[in-house]
Scaffold this active site. Structure first.
Site, PDB file in Angstrom:
ATOM      1  N   PRO A 116       0.833  -1.153   0.048  1.00 14.10           N
ATOM      2  CA  PRO A 116       0.154  -0.071  -0.119  1.00 14.10           C
ATOM      3  C   PRO A 116       0.834   1.273  -0.030  1.00 14.10           C
ATOM      4  CG  PRO A 116      -0.634  -1.662   1.842  1.00 14.10           C
ATOM      5  CD  PRO A 116       0.739  -1.951   1.392  1.00 14.10           C
ATOM      6  N   TYR A 117       0.684   2.253  -0.780  1.00 15.83           N
ATOM      7  CA  TYR A 117       1.424   3.554  -1.157  1.00 15.83           C
ATOM      8  C   TYR A 117       0.696   4.834  -1.014  1.00 15.83           C
ATOM      9  CZ  TYR A 117       5.006   5.879  -3.806  1.00 15.83           C
ATOM     10  OH  TYR A 117       5.595   7.118  -4.409  1.00 15.83           O
ATOM     11  N   GLY A 118       1.071   5.617  -0.265  1.00 18.15           N
ATOM     12  CA  GLY A 118       0.331   6.974   0.084  1.00 18.15           C
ATOM     13  C   GLY A 118       0.890   8.017  -0.668  1.00 18.15           C
ATOM     14  N   THR A 121       6.480   8.924   1.044  1.00 19.72           N
ATOM     15  CA  THR A 121       7.076   9.900   1.905  1.00 19.72           C
ATOM     16  C   THR A 121       8.023   9.214   3.056  1.00 19.72           C
ATOM     17  OG1 THR A 121       5.634  10.725   3.226  1.00 19.72           O
ATOM     18  CG2 THR A 121       6.135  11.992   1.239  1.00 19.72           C
ATOM     19  N   SER A 122       7.685   8.112   3.084  1.00 20.70           N
ATOM     20  CA  SER A 122       8.584   7.248   4.107  1.00 20.70           C
ATOM     21  C   SER A 122       9.852   7.467   4.172  1.00 20.70           C
ATOM     22  CB  SER A 122       8.292   5.787   3.904  1.00 20.70           C
ATOM     23  OG  SER A 122       9.144   5.054   4.698  1.00 20.70           O
ATOM     24  N   ARG A 387      17.861  19.052   1.568  1.00 19.47           N
ATOM     25  CA  ARG A 387      18.807  17.781   1.194  1.00 19.47           C
ATOM     26  C   ARG A 387      19.476  17.950  -0.099  1.00 19.47           C
ATOM     27  NH1 ARG A 387      16.619  11.863   2.270  1.00 19.47           N
ATOM     28  NH2 ARG A 387      17.547  12.205   4.230  1.00 19.47           N
ATOM     29  N   TYR A 448      14.496  15.542  18.083  1.00 20.54           N
ATOM     30  CA  TYR A 448      14.648  15.355  16.648  1.00 20.54           C
ATOM     31  C   TYR A 448      16.043  15.699  16.125  1.00 20.54           C
ATOM     32  CZ  TYR A 448      12.896  15.562  11.840  1.00 20.54           C
ATOM     33  OH  TYR A 448      12.768  15.490  10.378  1.00 20.54           O
TER      34      TYR A 448
END
Lengths: 531, 531
Positions: A116-118, A121-122, A387, A448
């Site tokens: 499953p792909y949204g 952005t993982s 980046r 973070y």
């Protein structure tokens, strides 16, 4: 058009200010840029598909390249080098629940693995195909992107699971509502992805994490549909919503997501404060949240992050004057920058400001007004573009995050930063490391951490450096009271560290749940559990 | 000493004011009292234990009677009639984790069923032994009742799972802290029971439900220990805490509970307002919560409950004057009483009052000052004592509760009340039914309905009447968008209705989890799942 090998849209990019480049060069040396592969070069490497044809499935090579990787650092290196290892055998774009069911039936019939792909952005390898004996089909939910219903009595909105952040907010705002979920990936990530990976947004202090927003929805599984009804709360046994949250595609495919929304707030403001040091700044945050002062955001950069942010701002002259002013007010070397959001009615903002006053003076906080807050707000989703700017100069940037209880925040931060700083000592490489605290809770907060290092002489060495860095910090996190992820999820990259926090019995429970939904391990294998 | 056949301590009881008795007689007729069995009579019926002796286990008959039933209406009738059907074969009182492990080993070795027992306050049959071929052992956690640790940095307290409400608060208050969890059963129920049954307390609007307080803890299972670490939040896959919450003893025995505590608030006040009708009062609550006005409690009695409460207050003359005043302010027949709590710093109380003002005038709310609020506060845990007072006059009282989204609140309340009112129509019996709304959320609220009916000619008929009433309302709840329980849990009484809201797949998941932890169904069988 969206970049096939990096973050965001091709029309948007970010420049590294000259002063920041010099600053980095002093700290970690001059970088050497590595050559990028072209899209055509990568497409030429895509092998023939092993899938049996189906009207919903595209075997187009460009689509297969574009769905092969997410946005982790290894993903970046794979895309830039063109050494992608595994591609999905096809991609489908279901438009409704029935088509998702058809895909599941097809997968069962032909022994196909599904991813499953949204928004892709993982940063933890969630949507990367593993090298497999079975064909792999990526199920891109991007065509299920509509607001399907808005109940303005109960403040519940129903969305197609593939709705990306901007479309969630635009469709709600048109009706006077907001979800208030703003992860760093907001521009591309989807509401289904947020649920599947237990995401958290910048204003979690007001709106909660996705766990608090997710009211129910629909999952399609190999065994049929699971519709989780919306209740404001329930004591009727374990909460099925909580099983879907963080399930990372292992149980089925989320198709519809019901979320708790809010009326658009009357006012919202972000402001920036400085504190003499980390102890004062972090102490302020703890007091504010434990005293339930109603803010929408709190984030504190540590000394090095503060210094780096000021360099990145680019306005050397303005910053010089700011620093002079801050020094006069007691914020010199080691000063920490805090960004604070208040959201609500006029009365609520006034009350929050009043409550803040006492704490600010107690912890020697210095206000800089709203200009820097506005800047933050304008650039709130820009960080990932950095980046590319660094890459062009031969530097690699990546981030890590965790959450821990207040009593452990300082110790864990120091351990993480130390581990990262020393991870490439055997190669005599310096690492530039800094951290902010955000997502504050009565019990603790998230940490973070960002780290920058120089490219290796080639892609292989660059990846190996990352592996050393990532492992050193991840190991420190799970052995020292942190969770392996506060907001990025487990995916494949964090799976090896999960057992440390879930324990043997906890891991057995998760494995048993996966087994229950998917006995043949066809649903996103290798993600969440290292199987 | 604690009553063996009713609520609370023998030294405490409640009188039914004369006016309330007359009021009831007019509504549902005169009641006839049924004769109670004595403790000795019941003890004489306790059969020989089937348990193999063990140093931790008591076979004492009085203990077996005292642990046979909870506080549901069928439990009450069973205890009063002496017709208890099933007793545990023994009771043990472990003092530490090792003794819990010993008991689990013993149970496995001798094929014994275990019932984890907190305060025995279940109103849904959680702790009642089923008639079984195997011996049944009740594990009373009451000796594990200490505050084991208090982390004043992270505001986390660790308690033995058997710590009852008053001991939770007393041990915390001695150090300047509070948990803030005040269910109606507070005086007797335990922290482990709250977690196992997903409890909610009167001030959930500030402190959250037990789900928000439960930070981690320890569960002993047949497979070993499961220690759930404390993180302020995590995206590392499904949350194990959420599996324990509502597990109702099916997975193992909770031994230690870590909870998020708060510093004692500077101020707290409760006040009572009246509104002209239900629409206005409920509308007010919805606005307040959706606008995030920081209160600690909101509860609104509907018209009939308001009228009944005023009768129960007993002060006929004072109430007459109050009603005259309210009538002048527009609150006449059908008026609704709202009890509101504010908790926090002085600044926070002032701000909340200011924010309330606008909403109160918008919804025509009339303040009565703090006297009635103080009364409520004094009597906040007294309601369960009323059952005995009514019983003495031949009446039965029971309550039902659910939660639903705002858009469905009115319709569901009317349906529940109608179903109850008509449930004994075939016997020509009138039912006195009323409801309050409490535990408000942005999305909806809970509905808590009380019903009174006359005893039947004997216990059997009295129970049959209850069964008709309970079934009629439960059926309406689950078929009309309500959860079968917002705060009482599932137990055995609600288990038959659970499938309607969890769905077939959801039930399969729960069954698979039970099977995973307890393949031989030795842990509280029949509770949660009707197996």
């Amino acid at each position: 058009m969206r970049r096939w090998n990096g973050w965001g849209d091709e029309s948007t990019s970010m420049e590294l200010p000259h002063s920041a480049g010099q600053f980095l060069q002093t700290l970690i040396g001059k970088g050497d840029c590595l050559a990028d592969a072209s899209l055509q070069q990568v497409m030429d490497k895509v092998p023939a598909s092993r899938l049996v044809e189906h009207k919903l499935i595209s075997l187009d090579k460009e689509q297969r390249v574009r769905h092969a990787r997410g946005q982790s650092l290894p993903d970046w290196l794979a895309m830039r080098s063109g050494d992608i290892q595994a591609f999905p055998d096809g991609v489908c774009f279901p438009k409704n629940r029935q088509e998702v069911k058809d895909i599941l039936a097809y997968a069962r019939e032909h022994d196909v693995e599904l991813i499953p792909y949204g928004g892709g952005t993982s940063v933890a390898g969630h949507i990367n195909p593993k090298v497999s004996q079975r064909p792999v089909l990526t199920v891109d939910m991007g065509h299920m992107n509509q607001l399907l219903d808005l109940d303005t009595d109960s403040n519940i909105a129903t969305f197609g699971a593939g709705t990306p952040g901007p479309m969630v907010e635009a469709q709600l705002r048109a009706k006077g509502y907001t979800l208030g979920h703003f992860p760093q990936s907001f521009e591309l990530s989807t509401i289904g992805g947020w649920v599947a990976s237990r995401s958290s947004g910048q204003q979690s202090l007001r709106y909660g994490r996705i766990e608090q927003m997710f009211a129910g929805g629909s999952l399609e599984t190999f065994e049929g549909s699971m519709d989780v009804p919306t209740f404001p709360a329930s004591s009727a046994g374990p909460d099925l919503r909580e099983l879907l949250l963080g399930s990372e595609g292992r149980f089925g495919i989320l198709t519809e997501i019901k979320v708790r929304v809010s009326k658009l707030p009357e006012c919202e403001e972000f402001s920036v404060f400085f504190f003499p040091d980390w102890q004062q700044a972090a102490g302020f945050c703890k007091q504010v949240v434990q005293n339930r002062i109603p803010l929408s955001m709190l984030r504190v950069s540590n000394g090095v992050e503060t210094q780096t942010q000021l360099k990145l701002a680019g306005h050397e002259n303005g910053i010089k004057w700011l620093e002079r002013y801050l020094a006069l007010r007691g914020c010199k070397d080691g000063k920490c920058m805090l960004t604070l959001g208040i959201t609500g009615s006029k009365l609520q903002l006034a009350s929050a400001r009043k409550q803040l006053k006492k704490q600010l003076s107690k912890f020697s906080g210095v206000s800089t007004g709203k200009l820097l807050g506005k800047k933050w707000q304008q650039n709130r989703f820009r960080f990932p573009y950095l980046r590319d700017a660094l890459w062009q100069q031969g530097y690699v940037v990546d981030t890590l995050e965790t959450a821990t209880d207040w009593g452990n925040v300082d110790a864990l931060m120091i351990r993480m930063e130390t581990a990262l700083s020393q991870a490439l000592a055997d190669e005599d490489e310096n690492i530039h490391v800094f951290t902010h605290l955000s997502h504050v809770y009565g019990q603790g907060c998230s940490l973070y951490t960002t780290y920058l290092y120089r490219n290796g002489r080639d892609y292989q060495q660059t990846l190996e450096r990352w592996q050393k860095l990532k492992h050193s910090a991840s190991d420190v996190i799970v052995k020292n009271g942190g969770t392996i992820s506060h907001q990025h999820g487990v995916g494949k990259d964090h799976a090896p560290y999960l057992a440390q926090e879930k324990g043997e019995l906890g891991m057995n429970v998760l494995a048993s749940l996966c087994e229950h939904f998917d006995p043949r391990k066809q649903l996103n294998p290798g993600t969440l559990l290292d199987d």
